[in-house]
Write an enzyme that holds these catalytic residues in place. Sequence first.
Site, short mmCIF file in Angstrom:
data_model
loop_
_atom_site.label_atom_id
_atom_site.label_comp_id
_atom_site.label_asym_id
_atom_site.label_seq_id
_atom_site.Cartn_x
_atom_site.Cartn_y
_atom_site.Cartn_z
N GLU A 62 51.78 60.30 38.16
CA GLU A 62 50.55 58.82 39.34
C GLU A 62 51.22 59.47 40.49
O GLU A 62 50.48 60.04 41.33
CB GLU A 62 50.42 57.92 38.72
CG GLU A 62 49.65 57.42 39.75
CD GLU A 62 49.51 55.71 39.63
OE1 GLU A 62 49.15 54.76 40.82
OE2 GLU A 62 50.02 55.06 39.02
N ASP A 66 49.11 62.08 43.05
CA ASP A 66 49.10 61.81 44.39
C ASP A 66 48.86 62.52 45.29
O ASP A 66 47.75 62.49 46.07
CB ASP A 66 48.93 59.78 44.25
CG ASP A 66 48.85 59.67 45.64
OD1 ASP A 66 47.08 59.87 46.48
OD2 ASP A 66 49.49 58.62 46.67
N ASN A 131 44.19 55.29 38.97
CA ASN A 131 45.82 56.13 38.52
C ASN A 131 45.60 57.29 37.23
O ASN A 131 46.67 58.04 37.51
CB ASN A 131 46.89 54.28 37.95
CG ASN A 131 46.82 54.38 39.33
OD1 ASN A 131 45.86 53.87 40.41
ND2 ASN A 131 46.93 52.28 39.13
N GLU A 134 44.72 60.54 38.46
CA GLU A 134 46.23 61.07 39.87
C GLU A 134 46.90 61.32 38.67
O GLU A 134 47.91 62.26 38.95
CB GLU A 134 46.54 59.81 40.33
CG GLU A 134 45.09 60.02 41.62
CD GLU A 134 46.10 58.90 42.27
OE1 GLU A 134 45.94 58.18 43.62
OE2 GLU A 134 46.81 57.96 42.28
#
Length: 244
Positions: A62, A66, A131, A134
């Site tokens: 994650e 991101d 999340n 990502e």
Amino acid sequence: MVWKILKLPKGKTTSDKKLVSAIQNIAGFTPSNLELYRLATVHSSIAKENGQGYKESNERLEYLGDAILGAAVADFLFKKFPFRSEGFLTEIRSRIVNRETLNLLARKIGVGNIVQYDQKNAHLQQVILGNTLEAIVGAIYLDKGYLRTKKFVIDKLIGPNYDLEELVNSNSNFKSKIIEWAQREGKDVRFEILNVKKGKNHKEFTAQVIVDNEPQGTGYGNSKKKAEQDAAFKTCEMLNLLTP
């Protein structure tokens, strides 16, 4: 950690087949390293320790995803709007990759069908889908490289799901939208924090919008502001305030 390419045997398990099919539907290709995508779907609420005492969840993926997602969107917008300012590009990127829109996008493309989490926590899926998306971006990056990941972001996430012209002209502050609507309609509106759950590394806030003493949307986030924005977004959906 060195990632090894997982060569799937001919007799794949049912869960392997389901995951491969899901990634094909979400990303448009067959994964080379299935283990990356499996890890991307594991939330920390069900993570188990490996032989080194490390709990294996999607949190590291994650973190990576991101950054890669932000870079891919920034790359796309930089070329799409060659004469716009840095402030404009930053604002539009934040509208595309903020928590509320990522949760909604992840739900739309089917991430909810493969995420693994503690189902005793009823609302958890509502806050972890973005999340997980990502983390999947992170997995794609490690599996296929940056150029293939950028293609996924543009062709599968931005292209089919965002009207850029509308996005540029829209107001993404859902809390302000609710307050302005309440003022026009002569209604009383307030935002309440219902719960604050403390984790090892962060807090999780639960917020609710109250209109004329009637509860409306409930939102979640790792800050009071984000929880209130999520609650406001869901209330906008309930009240049909998002339609042009």
